[in-house]
Write a protein that holds these residues in place. Structure first.
Motif, mmCIF file in Angstrom:
data_model
loop_
_atom_site.group_PDB
_atom_site.id
_atom_site.type_symbol
_atom_site.label_atom_id
_atom_site.label_comp_id
_atom_site.label_asym_id
_atom_site.label_seq_id
_atom_site.Cartn_x
_atom_site.Cartn_y
_atom_site.Cartn_z
ATOM 1 N N LEU A 1 0.730 -1.029 0.095
ATOM 2 C CA LEU A 1 0.189 0.013 -0.098
ATOM 3 C C LEU A 1 0.842 1.100 -0.032
ATOM 4 N N PRO A 2 0.446 2.343 -0.551
ATOM 5 C CA PRO A 2 1.115 3.602 -0.595
ATOM 6 C C PRO A 2 1.186 4.306 0.728
ATOM 7 N N THR A 3 2.489 4.778 0.964
ATOM 8 C CA THR A 3 2.668 5.628 2.317
ATOM 9 C C THR A 3 1.804 6.972 2.003
ATOM 10 N N ALA A 4 1.769 7.740 3.255
ATOM 11 C CA ALA A 4 1.223 8.999 3.028
ATOM 12 C C ALA A 4 1.870 9.855 2.052
ATOM 13 N N ALA A 5 3.254 10.060 2.044
ATOM 14 C CA ALA A 5 4.045 10.753 1.070
ATOM 15 C C ALA A 5 3.709 10.278 -0.416
ATOM 16 N N ASP A 6 3.478 8.955 -0.570
ATOM 17 C CA ASP A 6 3.177 8.584 -1.908
ATOM 18 C C ASP A 6 1.664 8.731 -2.343
ATOM 19 N N MET A 7 0.606 8.782 -1.365
ATOM 20 C CA MET A 7 -0.479 9.024 -1.598
ATOM 21 C C MET A 7 -0.846 10.415 -1.708
ATOM 22 N N LEU A 8 -0.603 11.089 -0.705
ATOM 23 C CA LEU A 8 -1.179 12.656 -0.720
ATOM 24 C C LEU A 8 -1.107 13.390 -1.994
ATOM 25 N N VAL B 1 -3.747 21.533 3.689
ATOM 26 C CA VAL B 1 -3.865 20.509 4.389
ATOM 27 C C VAL B 1 -2.949 19.220 4.140
ATOM 28 N N PRO B 2 -2.736 19.127 2.910
ATOM 29 C CA PRO B 2 -1.679 17.909 2.891
ATOM 30 C C PRO B 2 -0.686 17.857 3.811
ATOM 31 N N GLN B 3 -0.048 19.103 3.847
ATOM 32 C CA GLN B 3 1.345 19.449 4.570
ATOM 33 C C GLN B 3 0.807 19.215 6.073
ATOM 34 N N ARG B 4 -0.446 19.700 6.463
ATOM 35 C CA ARG B 4 -0.697 19.655 7.968
ATOM 36 C C ARG B 4 -0.958 18.074 8.192
ATOM 37 N N LEU B 5 -1.723 17.360 7.187
ATOM 38 C CA LEU B 5 -1.655 15.958 7.594
ATOM 39 C C LEU B 5 -0.374 15.290 7.696
ATOM 40 N N MET B 6 0.242 15.485 6.744
ATOM 41 C CA MET B 6 1.755 14.711 6.747
ATOM 42 C C MET B 6 2.504 15.214 8.424
ATOM 43 N N LYS B 7 2.357 16.475 8.616
ATOM 44 C CA LYS B 7 3.225 17.030 9.851
ATOM 45 C C LYS B 7 2.429 16.181 11.060
ATOM 46 N N ALA B 8 1.087 16.058 11.295
ATOM 47 C CA ALA B 8 0.495 15.701 12.353
ATOM 48 C C ALA B 8 0.596 14.069 12.343
ATOM 49 N N ARG B 9 0.720 13.301 11.408
ATOM 50 C CA ARG B 9 1.040 11.942 11.291
ATOM 51 C C ARG B 9 2.340 11.508 10.999
ATOM 52 N N ALA B 10 3.369 12.305 11.139
ATOM 53 C CA ALA B 10 4.506 12.164 10.795
ATOM 54 C C ALA B 10 5.491 10.968 11.813
ATOM 55 N N ALA B 11 4.638 10.796 13.068
ATOM 56 C CA ALA B 11 5.205 9.826 13.816
ATOM 57 C C ALA B 11 4.624 8.460 13.678
ATOM 58 N N VAL B 12 3.623 8.272 12.785
ATOM 59 C CA VAL B 12 3.275 7.093 12.351
ATOM 60 C C VAL B 12 3.072 6.951 10.936
ATOM 61 N N ASP B 13 3.358 5.617 10.468
ATOM 62 C CA ASP B 13 3.317 5.275 9.194
ATOM 63 C C ASP B 13 1.959 4.582 8.956
ATOM 64 N N LEU B 14 0.826 5.417 8.380
ATOM 65 C CA LEU B 14 -0.266 4.936 8.329
ATOM 66 C C LEU B 14 -0.910 4.878 6.867
ATOM 67 N N ARG B 15 -1.329 3.677 6.578
ATOM 68 C CA ARG B 15 -1.475 3.368 5.202
ATOM 69 C C ARG B 15 -3.142 2.984 4.840
ATOM 70 N N TYR B 16 -3.774 3.489 4.011
ATOM 71 C CA TYR B 16 -5.123 3.271 3.815
ATOM 72 C C TYR B 16 -5.018 1.911 2.765
ATOM 73 N N VAL B 17 -6.028 1.132 3.094
ATOM 74 C CA VAL B 17 -6.243 0.113 2.376
ATOM 75 C C VAL B 17 -6.940 0.523 0.822
ATOM 76 N N ARG B 18 -8.065 1.259 1.263
ATOM 77 C CA ARG B 18 -8.701 1.849 0.151
ATOM 78 C C ARG B 18 -8.575 3.326 0.142
ATOM 79 N N GLU B 19 -9.200 4.008 -0.896
ATOM 80 C CA GLU B 19 -9.051 5.380 -0.918
ATOM 81 C C GLU B 19 -9.661 6.148 0.482
ATOM 82 N N PRO B 20 -9.207 7.314 1.024
ATOM 83 C CA PRO B 20 -9.772 7.912 2.126
ATOM 84 C C PRO B 20 -10.893 8.582 1.649
ATOM 85 N N PRO B 21 -11.733 9.111 2.635
ATOM 86 C CA PRO B 21 -12.984 9.658 2.294
ATOM 87 C C PRO B 21 -12.656 10.864 1.366
ATOM 88 N N PHE B 22 -11.537 11.906 1.752
ATOM 89 C CA PHE B 22 -11.314 13.009 1.025
ATOM 90 C C PHE B 22 -11.096 12.885 -0.444
#
Length: 296
Positions: A130-137, A149-170
């Motif tokens: 699955l794509p990382t946030a850096a790949d997906m956003l 918004v993408p930069q704020r998302l990356m900063k807020a979740r930088a301590a966590v590697d979080l990967r969506y299985v399907r597309e996120p709501p946005f």
């Protein structure tokens, strides 16, 4: 550990003011208020520091009372409700500017053997595929119309590697889908040495558990959420049950569904599985989910 994970661990390392009173820093999240998962995790840390050795959290129940101010520290006062032979109960109130912003009750238990069963882990692709946030956003840059918004998302979740299985709501706004969302997550680095503490793993999972739980509500209605401005939302309450040992620095599958939404509120239910299929945590949250005027 990554610098971001070190910063998050430091954020959860509360200062002891006096007996049963702790102080934690706060920081701005993706929205201009303290992230709910931060307050919940810090409150649980405060409770853990007053519990007899050998007892781990097995449940927490909490309410978000007021938005937190990211520019001010938060004071956590712990009430030692009960210390029994097997179970311990604590109540924590988080205060800013003289007002309670969060209330948590948590129960702790000494480990014991018992009957065992669980629902099987649902199917999901391997996290490495699955794509990382850096790949997906960057794929969805046009959705945010030049906002940060993408930069704020990356900063807020930088301590966590979080990967969506399907597309996120946005990424799928306007297209109602099954009210179910899955993400894999782990901390962005290993917790070694003195940091390899079961309570820290639990508190870090508590932190992450508030990031995506209401996504399933949005998916049911084809709403992208705050990120694209078609929903206004906030967490109202949050409950967790910790069933089995797990590590927050190893892959965990967060399977999330929404059984209902109504009255400006949406309910999300989640289950967190270890990669080898053990049900580790159950989560339930209700949140405000309002459609801005003119968009209903």
């Amino acid at each position: 550990m990554s610098n971001e994970l070190t910063s998050l661990v430091d954020l959860l390392d509360l200062e002891r003011v006096e007996q049963d009173i702790y102080r934690g820093d706060s920081r701005e999240a993706v929205v201009p208020r303290v992230f709910g998962g931060q307050v919940a995790a810090q409150a649980l840390v405060a409770a853990c520091r007053t519990v007899p050795e050998g007892r781990l959290p097995h449940s927490l129940h909490s309410y978000f009372l007021r938005p937190g101010d990211p520019g001010a520290p938060i004071v956590y006062t712990v009430d030692r409700i009960r210390d029994g032979r097997s179970f311990t109960t604590r109540r924590v109130v988080a205060v800013q500017h003289g007002q309670p912003i969060f209330h948590l009750s948590s129960s702790f238990q000494t480990y014991e053997e018992g009957l065992e069963h669980q629902e099987p882990m649902p199917e999901a692709p391997d996290p490495e595929t699955l794509p990382t946030a850096a790949d997906m956003l960057p794929r969805y840059a046009e959705l945010f119309r030049g906002s940060d918004v993408p930069q704020r998302l990356m900063k807020a979740r930088a301590a966590v590697d979080l990967r969506y299985v399907r597309e996120p709501p946005f990424a799928s706004a306007g297209e109602p889908r099954e009210p179910r969302s899955q993400v894999w997550f782990r901390t962005n680095g290993k917790l070694d040495g003195a940091l390899d503490d079961p309570t820290l793993h639990i508190c870090l999972a508590t932190y992450v558990s508030d990031m995506t739980l209401l996504d399933s509500v949005l998916l049911a209605h084809g709403r992208g959420g705050w990120a694209v401005g078609d929903v206004v939302g906030a967490s109202l309450d949050h409950a967790m049950w910790f069933h089995r040992p797990f590590r927050a620095d190893e892959w965990l599958l967060y399977d999330q569904v929404s059984p209902t939404s109504q009255g400006g509120r949406g309910l999300g239910s989640g289950r967190i599985y270890t990669r080898d299929g053990r049900l580790a945590v159950s989560v339930i949250q209700e949140g405000v989910v309002r459609v801005p005027r003119g968009q209903d």
